[in-house]
Design a protein around this motif. Sequence first.
Motif, PDB file in Angstrom:
ATOM      1  N   THR A 172     -59.191 -17.724 -34.777  1.00  0.00           N
ATOM      2  CA  THR A 172     -57.701 -17.116 -35.026  1.00  0.00           C
ATOM      3  C   THR A 172     -57.070 -17.829 -36.232  1.00  0.00           C
ATOM      4  N   PRO A 173     -56.911 -19.147 -36.349  1.00  0.00           N
ATOM      5  CA  PRO A 173     -56.184 -19.636 -37.516  1.00  0.00           C
ATOM      6  C   PRO A 173     -56.662 -19.101 -38.870  1.00  0.00           C
ATOM      7  N   HIS A 174     -58.044 -19.104 -38.969  1.00  0.00           N
ATOM      8  CA  HIS A 174     -58.807 -18.578 -40.061  1.00  0.00           C
ATOM      9  C   HIS A 174     -58.514 -17.179 -40.523  1.00  0.00           C
ATOM     10  N   LEU A 215     -55.779 -15.694 -39.783  1.00  0.00           N
ATOM     11  CA  LEU A 215     -54.389 -15.534 -40.192  1.00  0.00           C
ATOM     12  C   LEU A 215     -54.342 -16.086 -41.687  1.00  0.00           C
ATOM     13  N   ALA A 216     -55.020 -17.139 -41.970  1.00  0.00           N
ATOM     14  CA  ALA A 216     -54.945 -17.497 -43.218  1.00  0.00           C
ATOM     15  C   ALA A 216     -55.475 -16.365 -44.294  1.00  0.00           C
ATOM     16  N   LEU A 217     -56.655 -16.173 -43.833  1.00  0.00           N
ATOM     17  CA  LEU A 217     -57.257 -15.145 -44.529  1.00  0.00           C
ATOM     18  C   LEU A 217     -56.572 -13.754 -44.973  1.00  0.00           C
ATOM     19  N   LEU A 218     -55.686 -13.522 -44.069  1.00  0.00           N
ATOM     20  CA  LEU A 218     -54.663 -12.214 -44.105  1.00  0.00           C
ATOM     21  C   LEU A 218     -53.711 -12.702 -45.167  1.00  0.00           C
ATOM     22  N   HIS A 219     -53.016 -13.835 -44.908  1.00  0.00           N
ATOM     23  CA  HIS A 219     -52.122 -14.171 -45.732  1.00  0.00           C
ATOM     24  C   HIS A 219     -52.639 -14.387 -47.220  1.00  0.00           C
ATOM     25  N   ARG A 220     -53.855 -15.123 -47.513  1.00  0.00           N
ATOM     26  CA  ARG A 220     -54.229 -15.121 -48.777  1.00  0.00           C
ATOM     27  C   ARG A 220     -54.324 -13.841 -49.417  1.00  0.00           C
ATOM     28  N   TYR A 243     -59.463 -19.915 -45.983  1.00  0.00           N
ATOM     29  CA  TYR A 243     -59.207 -20.205 -44.644  1.00  0.00           C
ATOM     30  C   TYR A 243     -58.229 -21.253 -44.392  1.00  0.00           C
ATOM     31  N   ALA A 244     -58.106 -21.443 -43.077  1.00  0.00           N
ATOM     32  CA  ALA A 244     -56.961 -22.419 -42.692  1.00  0.00           C
ATOM     33  C   ALA A 244     -57.535 -24.037 -42.737  1.00  0.00           C
ATOM     34  N   ARG A 293     -61.349 -14.065 -57.907  1.00  0.00           N
ATOM     35  CA  ARG A 293     -60.437 -14.277 -56.793  1.00  0.00           C
ATOM     36  C   ARG A 293     -60.955 -13.188 -55.875  1.00  0.00           C
ATOM     37  N   GLU A 294     -61.150 -11.881 -56.332  1.00  0.00           N
ATOM     38  CA  GLU A 294     -61.560 -10.565 -55.301  1.00  0.00           C
ATOM     39  C   GLU A 294     -62.813 -10.926 -54.713  1.00  0.00           C
ATOM     40  N   GLY A 295     -63.671 -11.387 -55.567  1.00  0.00           N
ATOM     41  CA  GLY A 295     -64.967 -11.553 -54.850  1.00  0.00           C
ATOM     42  C   GLY A 295     -65.051 -12.536 -53.716  1.00  0.00           C
ATOM     43  N   VAL A 296     -64.423 -13.810 -54.115  1.00  0.00           N
ATOM     44  CA  VAL A 296     -64.267 -14.789 -53.060  1.00  0.00           C
ATOM     45  C   VAL A 296     -63.415 -14.448 -51.770  1.00  0.00           C
ATOM     46  N   LEU A 297     -62.510 -13.585 -51.980  1.00  0.00           N
ATOM     47  CA  LEU A 297     -61.570 -13.188 -50.671  1.00  0.00           C
ATOM     48  C   LEU A 297     -62.753 -12.101 -50.159  1.00  0.00           C
ATOM     49  N   ALA A 298     -63.293 -11.098 -50.832  1.00  0.00           N
ATOM     50  CA  ALA A 298     -64.129 -10.450 -50.001  1.00  0.00           C
ATOM     51  C   ALA A 298     -65.066 -11.047 -49.472  1.00  0.00           C
ATOM     52  N   ALA A 299     -65.752 -12.250 -49.900  1.00  0.00           N
ATOM     53  CA  ALA A 299     -66.926 -12.890 -49.203  1.00  0.00           C
ATOM     54  C   ALA A 299     -66.540 -13.642 -47.890  1.00  0.00           C
ATOM     55  N   ALA A 300     -65.059 -14.108 -47.847  1.00  0.00           N
ATOM     56  CA  ALA A 300     -64.554 -14.709 -46.990  1.00  0.00           C
ATOM     57  C   ALA A 300     -64.306 -13.716 -45.806  1.00  0.00           C
ATOM     58  N   ALA A 301     -63.795 -12.509 -45.976  1.00  0.00           N
ATOM     59  CA  ALA A 301     -63.871 -11.409 -45.046  1.00  0.00           C
ATOM     60  C   ALA A 301     -64.910 -11.119 -44.458  1.00  0.00           C
ATOM     61  N   GLN A 302     -65.935 -10.858 -45.366  1.00  0.00           N
ATOM     62  CA  GLN A 302     -67.237 -10.409 -44.643  1.00  0.00           C
ATOM     63  C   GLN A 302     -67.931 -11.461 -43.897  1.00  0.00           C
ATOM     64  N   LEU A 303     -67.763 -12.713 -44.427  1.00  0.00           N
ATOM     65  CA  LEU A 303     -68.393 -13.761 -43.396  1.00  0.00           C
ATOM     66  C   LEU A 303     -67.749 -13.739 -41.925  1.00  0.00           C
ATOM     67  N   LEU A 304     -66.455 -13.847 -41.955  1.00  0.00           N
ATOM     68  CA  LEU A 304     -65.906 -13.673 -40.774  1.00  0.00           C
ATOM     69  C   LEU A 304     -65.814 -12.420 -39.850  1.00  0.00           C
ATOM     70  N   ASP A 305     -66.094 -11.489 -40.603  1.00  0.00           N
ATOM     71  CA  ASP A 305     -66.065 -10.376 -39.864  1.00  0.00           C
ATOM     72  C   ASP A 305     -67.539 -10.166 -39.237  1.00  0.00           C
ATOM     73  N   HIS A 306     -68.517 -10.671 -39.962  1.00  0.00           N
ATOM     74  CA  HIS A 306     -69.953 -10.706 -39.507  1.00  0.00           C
ATOM     75  C   HIS A 306     -70.165 -11.519 -38.221  1.00  0.00           C
ATOM     76  N   LEU A 307     -69.628 -12.851 -38.499  1.00  0.00           N
ATOM     77  CA  LEU A 307     -69.516 -13.759 -37.190  1.00  0.00           C
ATOM     78  C   LEU A 307     -69.121 -13.132 -36.019  1.00  0.00           C
ATOM     79  N   LEU A 308     -67.603 -12.685 -36.212  1.00  0.00           N
ATOM     80  CA  LEU A 308     -66.995 -12.116 -34.995  1.00  0.00           C
ATOM     81  C   LEU A 308     -67.757 -10.909 -34.318  1.00  0.00           C
ATOM     82  N   HIS A 309     -68.568 -10.057 -35.114  1.00  0.00           N
ATOM     83  CA  HIS A 309     -69.103  -8.956 -34.501  1.00  0.00           C
ATOM     84  C   HIS A 309     -70.607  -9.069 -34.295  1.00  0.00           C
TER      85      HIS A 309
END
Length: 720
Positions: A374-376, A378-383, A259-260, A340-356
């Motif tokens: 929003t900044p998080h 963007l950071a996740l997308l970049h990573r 995240y950011a 790395r893949e598992g950590v990124l997947a977890a980061a996306a899953q957490l953010l997606d679940h919170l937003l929805h």
Amino acid sequence: MLRAVGNPGASPEEFVFHGTAGSGKTALARDVFDEAVARGVVGLWVNAASEVAFRAGMLAVALDRGADPRQVEAARVGQRPAADLVWQHLEASPAPWLLVLDNADDPTVFGDGIWLRRSGRGTVLITTRHGSAPLWQDADRRHLDVLGLDDAVHVLRDLNVTGYDQAALERLASALGCHPLALTLAGTYLGQRLLDPVSVDEFLQRLRNDPSGTLDEAADPDERDLRRLISSTWQISLDALTDRGVPEATTLMWLLSCYAPDPLPVGLLHAQRLTLTDLAHAEPPLPTRKADTALRGLMSQSMVAGLKVPGDVGRPDVPAIHAHALLLDSVAARIPLDQREGVLAAAAQLLDHLLHDGEAEGTHLDAQTLRLFTPHALALLHRAAAAHSATAPKALGIARYLRDESGECGDYASVHLLADAAVRVSPSVSAATEAELLDDRYELACSLSDLGRYTESSEIHREVLHAREAELGRDDVQTLDSVHALGVALYGLGKWAEDEECLRRAVDGRIRALGAAHVDTIMSTACLAEAIGEQQRWDEAEALARTNLATSEAAHGPTSPYTLAARHTLAWALYQLGRLDEAKHLASTTLTARESSLGSTHPRTLVVRDLLASILRGQKRWAEAEAAARSVLTAREETLGADHPHTLAMRTELIRILTGAGNLTAAQALAVLNLEACIRVLGEEHPDTHVCRQAHEDAFGSRFRDDHTTTTGHDKEVQR
């Protein structure tokens, strides 16, 4: 603090400098130490990084303060209490002293605290990353963080980074997060490089590509221990936590590095959300029940800090955490490839679940949630994109979702950031279709139009339009979306005949494809009426706007946002025709509805208050007109910027109001500034520049044309 050092008989003092790695704790302690020694105080410096080094250092202190070598040896081998021996001789010291215990990042080196005592003969100063250790809860604790921008620039200048203006050094300092160690490494590198000099801009480019590696390269070869390398400095803290039985702190730090460096609401890490991820099977694992312990461990090492983010009006503060950008970059770069893949997947899953979470159909995210996440996103997308991760499509979907939600809130700056990121990343995401790539470019062009960058917007819209015509056909609804949006950009450029051509095509096509009562058709018809009116065909514009309003009211009701848009267009046409009372009634009812549904500062609310200010000017109700105009101008300056075309147009309107009210001094001062800005931003030939020039002439000619009309347009609303 220096007053307490070397003041025998004063109250015993214990000071603690704590902060993240590289925050300057040791450097500040060294300055205090040198100043104290210069005043005649005995300086005693002990490395407290490990138990072995600490005990050896403290026994050396005893020797320095007059202990018999045989007593010291007995203490060293455990034949007598070592701490008692040291403090006996510190208490008996004939001269005042300052004892610095440096790098005390692991408080267990002090045993159960018997090594930490206070004395009227001297002062103890501890440097540590562990700011919350119970051993120094009663000490005078000073937290060291990043520097202010001005101080950071001074550091660079002190390190002989010369030949650059203030702006260049501020860019460098900001890119380094004003972090003391990073500033020192970068400043030394740039200021002392003998062969192949590197400019600030070149260094910044390298920093963007490889933050940790670039700063590691900047470290002096003689000083490249773990505490001087950015890439390793925070690993020391993670290793210390592992040694203390908190290995899961490492995995949590990996997660946070996705995240950011902006405040991250702790709700993202709620136990119920963490159970949705696979982090319990990471290596080291992060079980849900250990997450709180892991977070407290990171905070104890000053790797993350807690804070409360002020809530929006009527909402509570938001508990959050944040970490320094360089720390996050360094940690992210050191995540093992197999994790790395598992950590990124977890980061996306957490953010997606919170937003929805709890999302209901037809509702939108609130402005506070959008601002915080929003900044998080963007950071996740970049990573994810940089790692070519399988999580990239999900991260891209989150960014697109936030882009669309930000548009509903009228946060055009965030819309553009998210739209631009999507366009940059989407071509590299294997799952992205050609239609999705075009959609991303379409949204980017719309965001540029919202920001008043109409030339760029129209160029991209033309490209997307041609591609959609070739791919989908001339009458496809998405093709018609592009036709409509291109017309909006052309309107902003003052090319009203071309705008009319686009909008007629959009209206005709949408009637055939969707029907006259469809919301998209209503919006295109409203925009077409504006394009016609701008060409001084006001009767035609009024007739079209009135029919459109009746259609929308019948199909969608009187308070539908589409009906409000149609009503605003009719009010504007009536104002231009001089039917001020009727125009004011329609504008006032529209404004009330907009304020109720969107709030007082939403762009769609401001556009109606803008019109109302013009109507009030036409009615010569100067005080009310000025109040309305100033409220719109202030809001636009804050949200869109001082040079946005809508801001410039509103400032022109205020000039005309001030002139009509006889306040020529204020009108003239504003006219000079605004005419220069209009010429610079819009160009000499833009219609809004012509109107501003006329307002300027009226103000300085001490005359005011006694009419209500204006040739400047209002913000065109876009329904996407």
